[in-house]
Design a protein around this motif. Sequence first.
Motif, PDB file in Angstrom:
ATOM      1  N   THR A 234      50.766  43.572  49.338  1.00 53.56           N
ATOM      2  CA  THR A 234      51.593  43.057  48.251  1.00 53.56           C
ATOM      3  C   THR A 234      50.694  42.751  47.062  1.00 53.56           C
ATOM      4  N   PHE A 235      51.301  42.615  45.890  1.00 55.54           N
ATOM      5  CA  PHE A 235      50.527  42.553  44.657  1.00 55.54           C
ATOM      6  C   PHE A 235      51.103  41.484  43.725  1.00 55.54           C
ATOM      7  N   ARG A 236      50.225  40.691  43.125  1.00 58.86           N
ATOM      8  CA  ARG A 236      50.649  39.672  42.170  1.00 58.86           C
ATOM      9  C   ARG A 236      49.747  39.747  40.940  1.00 58.86           C
ATOM     10  N   ALA A 237      50.330  39.979  39.792  1.00 57.85           N
ATOM     11  CA  ALA A 237      49.561  40.070  38.550  1.00 57.85           C
ATOM     12  C   ALA A 237      49.421  38.697  37.908  1.00 57.85           C
ATOM     13  N   GLU A 238      48.995  37.731  38.705  1.00 57.22           N
ATOM     14  CA  GLU A 238      48.779  36.376  38.204  1.00 57.22           C
ATOM     15  C   GLU A 238      47.326  36.220  37.788  1.00 57.22           C
ATOM     16  N   ASN A 239      47.111  35.645  36.629  1.00 55.30           N
ATOM     17  CA  ASN A 239      45.745  35.444  36.147  1.00 55.30           C
ATOM     18  C   ASN A 239      45.175  34.172  36.774  1.00 55.30           C
ATOM     19  N   SER A 240      45.044  34.194  38.087  1.00 53.92           N
ATOM     20  CA  SER A 240      44.580  33.024  38.849  1.00 53.92           C
ATOM     21  C   SER A 240      43.198  33.318  39.414  1.00 53.92           C
ATOM     22  N   ASN A 241      42.195  32.773  38.759  1.00 53.64           N
ATOM     23  CA  ASN A 241      40.820  32.982  39.208  1.00 53.64           C
ATOM     24  C   ASN A 241      40.389  31.818  40.080  1.00 53.64           C
ATOM     25  N   THR A 242      40.975  31.696  41.257  1.00 57.80           N
ATOM     26  CA  THR A 242      40.676  30.582  42.151  1.00 57.80           C
ATOM     27  C   THR A 242      40.245  31.122  43.506  1.00 57.80           C
ATOM     28  N   PRO A 243      39.646  30.282  44.349  1.00 54.98           N
ATOM     29  CA  PRO A 243      39.248  30.721  45.694  1.00 54.98           C
ATOM     30  C   PRO A 243      40.433  30.956  46.616  1.00 54.98           C
ATOM     31  N   GLN A 451      35.573  29.693  52.801  1.00 51.61           N
ATOM     32  CA  GLN A 451      36.275  28.896  51.817  1.00 51.61           C
ATOM     33  C   GLN A 451      36.880  29.717  50.691  1.00 51.61           C
ATOM     34  N   ASN A 452      36.351  30.923  50.470  1.00 53.66           N
ATOM     35  CA  ASN A 452      36.821  31.755  49.370  1.00 53.66           C
ATOM     36  C   ASN A 452      37.580  32.952  49.921  1.00 53.66           C
ATOM     37  N   ILE A 453      38.808  33.134  49.476  1.00 54.75           N
ATOM     38  CA  ILE A 453      39.666  34.188  50.009  1.00 54.75           C
ATOM     39  C   ILE A 453      39.104  35.577  49.725  1.00 54.75           C
ATOM     40  N   ARG A 454      38.192  35.687  48.770  1.00 54.50           N
ATOM     41  CA  ARG A 454      37.571  36.991  48.469  1.00 54.50           C
ATOM     42  C   ARG A 454      36.659  37.457  49.593  1.00 54.50           C
ATOM     43  N   ASP A 455      36.323  36.539  50.494  1.00 55.39           N
ATOM     44  CA  ASP A 455      35.487  36.898  51.645  1.00 55.39           C
ATOM     45  C   ASP A 455      36.324  37.285  52.862  1.00 55.39           C
ATOM     46  N   ALA A 456      37.645  37.254  52.716  1.00 54.43           N
ATOM     47  CA  ALA A 456      38.531  37.522  53.853  1.00 54.43           C
ATOM     48  C   ALA A 456      39.141  38.914  53.810  1.00 54.43           C
ATOM     49  N   ILE A 457      38.770  39.718  52.804  1.00 52.56           N
ATOM     50  CA  ILE A 457      39.332  41.052  52.646  1.00 52.56           C
ATOM     51  C   ILE A 457      38.185  41.987  52.264  1.00 52.56           C
ATOM     52  N   PRO A 458      38.194  43.232  52.727  1.00 57.68           N
ATOM     53  CA  PRO A 458      37.044  44.105  52.454  1.00 57.68           C
ATOM     54  C   PRO A 458      36.732  44.286  50.970  1.00 57.68           C
ATOM     55  N   TYR A 459      37.747  44.586  50.167  1.00 56.08           N
ATOM     56  CA  TYR A 459      37.528  44.820  48.739  1.00 56.08           C
ATOM     57  C   TYR A 459      38.466  43.931  47.926  1.00 56.08           C
ATOM     58  N   PRO A 460      38.037  42.737  47.535  1.00 52.19           N
ATOM     59  CA  PRO A 460      38.915  41.817  46.809  1.00 52.19           C
ATOM     60  C   PRO A 460      39.241  42.317  45.406  1.00 52.19           C
ATOM     61  N   ARG A 461      40.517  42.222  45.041  1.00 61.76           N
ATOM     62  CA  ARG A 461      40.985  42.546  43.692  1.00 61.76           C
ATOM     63  C   ARG A 461      41.429  41.245  43.033  1.00 61.76           C
ATOM     64  N   THR A 462      40.767  40.889  41.944  1.00 54.90           N
ATOM     65  CA  THR A 462      41.054  39.654  41.219  1.00 54.90           C
ATOM     66  C   THR A 462      41.020  39.958  39.723  1.00 54.90           C
ATOM     67  N   PRO A 463      41.476  39.040  38.871  1.00 58.78           N
ATOM     68  CA  PRO A 463      41.477  39.322  37.429  1.00 58.78           C
ATOM     69  C   PRO A 463      40.108  39.767  36.926  1.00 58.78           C
ATOM     70  N   GLY A 464      40.070  40.923  36.274  1.00 58.15           N
ATOM     71  CA  GLY A 464      38.823  41.455  35.732  1.00 58.15           C
ATOM     72  C   GLY A 464      37.882  42.026  36.761  1.00 58.15           C
ATOM     73  N   HIS A 465      38.370  42.215  38.004  1.00 55.22           N
ATOM     74  CA  HIS A 465      37.457  42.627  39.075  1.00 55.22           C
ATOM     75  C   HIS A 465      38.155  43.615  40.000  1.00 55.22           C
ATOM     76  N   CYS A 466      37.755  44.893  39.907  1.00 50.88           N
ATOM     77  CA  CYS A 466      38.318  45.936  40.783  1.00 50.88           C
ATOM     78  C   CYS A 466      37.229  46.940  41.102  1.00 50.88           C
ATOM     79  N   PRO A 467      36.274  46.559  41.989  1.00 55.01           N
ATOM     80  CA  PRO A 467      35.155  47.451  42.283  1.00 55.01           C
ATOM     81  C   PRO A 467      35.582  48.701  43.022  1.00 55.01           C
TER      82      PRO A 467
END
Length: 467
Positions: A234-243, A451-467
């Motif tokens: 699922t996808f959310r285009a929220e500009n939420s830069n939080t853990p 503690q950071n949800i970006r460590d719970a998924i192989p390739y985290p997608r967050t605002p300004g970040h899509c490696p």
Amino acid sequence: MTVQRVRSLLATPPPSDAAGIAVELHGWVRSRRDSKAGLSFIDLNDGSSLQGIQIVAPAELANYQELLRRAHLGASIAVQGRLVASQGRGQSVEVLAERMTIIGDCDLETFPIQKQQTSLEHLRSLPHLRARTRTFQSIMRIRSELALAVHRFFGERNFYYVHTPIISASDCEGAGAMFRVSTLDLAAPPRQPDGAIDWAQDFFGREAWLTVSGQLEGETYACGLGNIYTFGPTFRAENSNTPRHLAEFWMIEPEMAFCDLDGNRALAEEFVRQVVSDACERCPAEIEFLEKQWARGLRQSLEDLCASDFAHLSYDEAIDRLIKSGKRFEFPVSWGVDLQAEHEKFLVEVAMKKPVVITDYPKDIKAFYMRLNDDGRTVAAMDVLVPRMGELIGGAQREDRLEMLLARLQEHGLQADDYAPYLDLRRFGSVPHAGFGLGFERLVCLVSGVQNIRDAIPYPRTPGHCP
């Protein structure tokens, strides 16, 4: 010869025959230690287990000098030899190498992951390499086991697995935070006479987005199959830069026909206990490692969660406890506000000291599809709060009365025509039904202790970040 996995070799009893068992294995070098006696000891790991297996490479190997130059941290190698009882401590078996070859070299000077502990923040900049570390191998094995546990849980209870669309024409949450899907030329899109973009010329003949939830489609199948669940991206285009937030994540969403809020709550509690218990049972080494490295007390907190009964509070009771606590919160508490992470943490860890289910939220802070309670000001919604994470599950009994649903759509400024199939469920054999949603990555965080949800998924997608 069939290539064996490190995990299966480590589980093999030490051979009684000194000649050992012929084996072949492939993997990456974690470390190498050379002795003056003409032996090299290589810690080899292939990703199948937290622990590597020791390879004993004698100087008599034809390419021993080449191995000294090339078989170092990060390099991949193939080993043929014999599995024998280990002469050292820390393992029951080891492999006496008879032949070793380099599969892939690794430039040790530029390899960005060295033997010493590396910060999680640094590893987030290396999503393509962080799976080489014990930390992320542990997290991803836990993630894999949790996914299997989810399917077991629902399969054992006769739920049907339904695949809902990734591309959607409706906004389930009504929040508008959606990623558009379009094939139009962005530089020169077709226009209507009034200058607006002519979406009728787009691929689907209308506006379309990536889904924020499979719930609405899941409800339609629950009202035919009885009990279903979805488990997908699922996808959310929220500009939420939080853990706690990701732009792309996986969601688990069961829906049950002939079910009310109490039945929904009972299933959610049972689900949490069962899948966490399964992960503790199947990933003991990974949890132990992550506890030592990053999350002190992790195992005990998970065992306590599985053994706990859940406290039940209405929203009114929760607000009352927060106000009467006398604690100064960053976000002031009053009736009608949505609970923040600090409020959830206080309720779980201070006020109740156990997992908490909060029900009957004000209708003005919840989605249109939640069933209006008889008081006219609250809806039959629930949140499940757990230690260390706060909110883990959000759910509700769905509004099954056509007139009420139409009124709620109007209150939220949504067009009934856009929800015609959803409204049909209330026109043709409507039944009480309920369901909940759980962000899978939050569950992974809970069990792994990160503690950071970006460590719970192989390739985290967050605002300004899509490696």
